[in-house]
Structure formats: C-alpha cells, structure tokens
Design a protein around this motif. Structure first.
Motif, mmCIF file in Angstrom:
data_model
loop_
_atom_site.group_PDB
_atom_site.id
_atom_site.type_symbol
_atom_site.label_atom_id
_atom_site.label_comp_id
_atom_site.label_asym_id
_atom_site.label_seq_id
_atom_site.Cartn_x
_atom_site.Cartn_y
_atom_site.Cartn_z
ATOM 1 N N GLY A 58 0.715 -0.903 -0.073
ATOM 2 C CA GLY A 58 -0.150 0.113 0.137
ATOM 3 C C GLY A 58 1.120 1.234 -0.272
ATOM 4 N N ASN A 62 0.483 4.362 -2.717
ATOM 5 C CA ASN A 62 0.300 5.518 -2.561
ATOM 6 C C ASN A 62 1.559 6.663 -2.933
ATOM 7 N N GLU A 136 -8.191 9.502 3.914
ATOM 8 C CA GLU A 136 -7.994 8.276 3.906
ATOM 9 C C GLU A 136 -9.217 7.573 4.551
ATOM 10 N N ASN A 140 -7.003 4.650 9.488
ATOM 11 C CA ASN A 140 -6.133 3.600 10.085
ATOM 12 C C ASN A 140 -6.430 4.566 11.492
ATOM 13 N N ASP A 169 -6.245 7.324 -0.211
ATOM 14 C CA ASP A 169 -5.700 6.154 0.584
ATOM 15 C C ASP A 169 -6.701 5.117 0.656
ATOM 16 N N ALA A 171 -7.070 1.248 1.514
ATOM 17 C CA ALA A 171 -5.866 1.024 2.307
ATOM 18 C C ALA A 171 -7.557 -0.252 2.618
ATOM 19 N N ARG A 172 -8.514 1.038 3.357
ATOM 20 C CA ARG A 172 -9.650 -0.071 3.857
ATOM 21 C C ARG A 172 -10.438 0.527 3.397
ATOM 22 N N CYS A 197 -5.553 -2.210 -0.325
ATOM 23 C CA CYS A 197 -5.266 -3.079 -0.350
ATOM 24 C C CYS A 197 -5.665 -3.796 -0.210
ATOM 25 N N SER A 199 -4.219 -6.711 0.972
ATOM 26 C CA SER A 199 -3.565 -7.683 2.344
ATOM 27 C C SER A 199 -3.864 -7.250 4.064
ATOM 28 N N LYS A 200 -4.908 -6.633 3.419
ATOM 29 C CA LYS A 200 -5.460 -6.085 5.240
ATOM 30 C C LYS A 200 -6.887 -6.749 5.406
HETATM 31 C C1 LIG Z 1 -4.307 3.599 5.840
HETATM 32 C C2 LIG Z 1 -3.064 2.801 5.371
HETATM 33 N N1 LIG Z 1 -3.086 2.758 4.326
HETATM 34 C C3 LIG Z 1 -1.895 2.649 3.276
HETATM 35 C C4 LIG Z 1 -1.175 1.622 4.126
HETATM 36 C C5 LIG Z 1 0.350 0.944 4.113
HETATM 37 O O1 LIG Z 1 0.106 -0.142 3.353
HETATM 38 P P1 LIG Z 1 2.107 -1.507 3.532
HETATM 39 O O2 LIG Z 1 1.579 -1.799 4.688
HETATM 40 O O3 LIG Z 1 0.903 -2.318 2.504
HETATM 41 O O4 LIG Z 1 2.678 -0.973 2.966
HETATM 42 C C6 LIG Z 1 -1.645 1.143 5.477
HETATM 43 C C7 LIG Z 1 -0.459 0.322 6.666
HETATM 44 O O5 LIG Z 1 -1.740 -0.695 7.576
HETATM 45 C C8 LIG Z 1 -2.581 1.639 6.036
HETATM 46 O O6 LIG Z 1 -3.005 1.307 7.105
#
Ligand SMILES: Cc1ncc(COP(=O)(O)O)c(C=O)c1O
Length: 333
Positions: A58, A62, A136, A140, A169, A171-172, A197, A199-200
C-alpha cells in the motif's frame, strides 16, 4: 495468543493458497501475466476507473498515486494522522519530493473549511503550490473511521471548482463499503487516483493496487519499475487478490463480522461502540504501554499507536470465540 495488533497479520486460507498455486503466470514487466491483468481490470472496473496497477504494498501504491498528482516542490493537504503523513517513513518527501500541510480531526474526517483556507495553487514566488488533497477511508489511526460519502462529494465539488485533485487512500475501502453499503464505484468517483489494499481485511498475503486513468497508470507503471517494484511471474500473488474479491469466497462480505467483533471489544474496554465504524478500536490511556504488556501476559496481543493510544484490530483470523475471549480479558484489565 489472540493477535489483534493488525489486520495485516492474516495467513492465507487453504483455498487461497490453492488458487495461488493454480495461477496462470507470465512476466508482468512485459505486461504478460494474465492473472495480474485480470486483477487490474477487475479492480479498475469495481471503482469505475480506466485502469489499475498491482503493487507489492500500500505504501508503494500511495507513493505512486500521490506522486501522479503532486510534483516535487508542490504540496498535498491531508489530515494530520493520515497514513501518508504519519507512517510510510516519510516516503512522500524522501521519494516524491513533496511537502504536506495538514488539518486535524479526531475522527480523521474531511474539514472542508480547513482545506479551502489552506488551498493555494498559485500564491506567487514564495509559497508552495497546492496540487492535491488526500483523504483516507477508512481512517486507520482515527480508529477505522468511515468518511461519509456526502463529505467526500462536497470535497470533490470544491476540488473541481478550485482545480485541485484528490487522492483517496483506500487501504480499507472495503470496510467502508461493507459498513455503509456505499458502492465502491461511488467512492471511486470522488478520487482522481486511489490506492486499495488486498493484504489487510481481505486476507491476501501481499498486494495493493493504484487505480486511476489510463495515463496515470501508464506513468505509475514506469515509476514503479524505477522504484524496483516491477515484478515478474507475480500472478501467483495477484491470484490471492482475485480469490479474495470473488464473492463466492465471502472475504468482502465477512468484514461485517470483523466490525461486530470490534464493537464487542470496544464495549469491553469502555469505548463507546457507536464510535467504532469498522474493524479498528483506538483507546486512549495514560498507561498505554503497561496496558499492552498486561494484555500480552493475559494472552491478547494489542499495540500502541502513540504514547497514549492503544489499537486493536479484528480480522479474518479472529473468530467470534476469540473476540469474546479477548473482550473478557480486556474488560478484566
Ligand atoms: C491506511 C493505510 N494506508 C496505507 C498503508 C500501507 O500499506 P502497506 O503496509 O502495504 O505498505 C496502511 C498500512 O497499514 C494503511 O493502514
């Protein structure tokens, strides 16, 4: 040990491993890996964009995504605890040559007043030109908070009027989608470029994607190679993502279970469950490090994400029984 430190800790399921083993592969630097291409097409389509690019992490997605909007010497605006600002080891400055200005919101939300007052694309020869705004979703470090679609749409309207571009972003983003029922394409429509992502919460061992226009993706493909992220027979990893996104396997739909488990933990820890939108609970305590150590000694692994902030994250490898047991331990502590 019940491990709630992160949703990146999941191990691929047997069915996912079997799908990876079966994957048809080719050299992706030559654009010849059919599994990667299938994943990129699928994900671009889900978000209503022209193209997508598979990346190992991720963070790389980004860096490439923000870098596609913001040139060296320009700035991006974001919330002060955004992952791009607080984590990623300063990659956006170190690699992208850009600066950031931030607004602060305890729930990581868009503050359009702050954005519009900071936004300065051309203030003469002294000031850093603003090129983009990054958001985002879910957020997170704000405890998996969802950014409501109406706020994102207001930001989009502002950006279109002001000539700013938007990075999401995501990721989630799957958690936001399941928690709210908002279509992925509606989230896609507010962003010029986004990162997502696998991988989460989705449980793949590796993999993220940058999603955007065909031009942005073509440019990012070159920059990915420059960063050493051009991978060869990587369909073996993309297959895990395709598996997770195939509705038959339920990896997206089951995120609702993670959200319910997170509310259970919040309740046990005295955090208002109504403030827990998805799979992350952040609790503020003066004795954060000691609390984490006591939880570990009692069989529950959680993590500090700041001097007084403790985070717990539910995921594919945490069952209902695990969540109940962890809740009992944390309530006792
Ligand atoms: C909101 C967010 N963006 C980006 C990332 C980055 O992902 P990676 O760990 O695969 O580099 C994370 C990782 O936890 C995240 O929580």
């Amino acid at each position: 040990m019940i491990d709630l430190r992160s949703d990146t800790l999941t191990k691929p399921t047997d069915a996912m491993r079997a799908a990876m083993a079966r994957a048809e592969v080719g050299d992706d630097v030559y654009g010849e890996d059919p599994t990667v291409r299938a994943l990129e097409e699928l994900v671009a389509g889900l978000f209503g964009h022209e193209a997508a690019l598979f990346t190992p992490t991720g963070s790389m997605a980004n860096v490439l995504a923000v870098g596609s909007l913001v040139s060296p010497g320009q700035e991006v605006l974001c919330e002060s605890s955004a992952h791009i600002a607080r984590a990623e080891l300063g990659a956006h400055a170190a690699v992208g040559g850009l600066t950031m200005r931030t607004w602060t919101h305890p729930r990581g939300q868009v503050d359009l007043g702050a954005v519009s007052s900071m936004f300065a694309p051309d203030m003469g020869p002294f000031f850093v030109p603003t090129a983009a705004v990054s958001v985002e979703n879910t957020h997170n470090f704000a405890g998996g908070a969802v950014l409501p679609l109406r706020d994102l749409r207001d930001l989009r309207d502002f950006a279109v009027g002001a000539g700013a571009r938007i990075h999401l972003d995501g990721a989630r983003i799957w958690n936001a989608h399941v928690a709210t029922g908002t279509a992925l394409a509606d989230y896609g429509a507010i962003a010029d470029v986004l990162s997502v992502c696998l991988s989460k919460g989705l449980g793949a061992p590796v993999g993220s994607l940058l999603v955007g226009s065909a031009d942005a993706v073509a440019q990012a493909r070159v920059r990915r190679k420059r960063l050493g992220g051009g991978m060869r027979q990587v369909g073996i990893l993309a297959a895990a993502g395709l598996h997770a996104l195939d509705a038959v396997h339920g990896h997206v739909e089951r995120l609702a279970d993670d959200h319910a488990h997170a509310r259970l933990l919040a309740d046990a820890c005295g955090v208002d469950p109504a403030t827990v939108d998805t799979n992350i609970v952040v609790m503020h305590r003066q004795d954060a490090a000691a609390y984490v150590a006591a939880a570990e000694a009692a069989g529950v692994r959680i993590a500090t994400v700041g001097p007084t902030a403790v985070r717990m994250v539910t995921h594919l490898d945490v069952t209902r029984a695990d969540a109940e047991q962890a809740a009992a331990v944390l309530a006792r502590l």
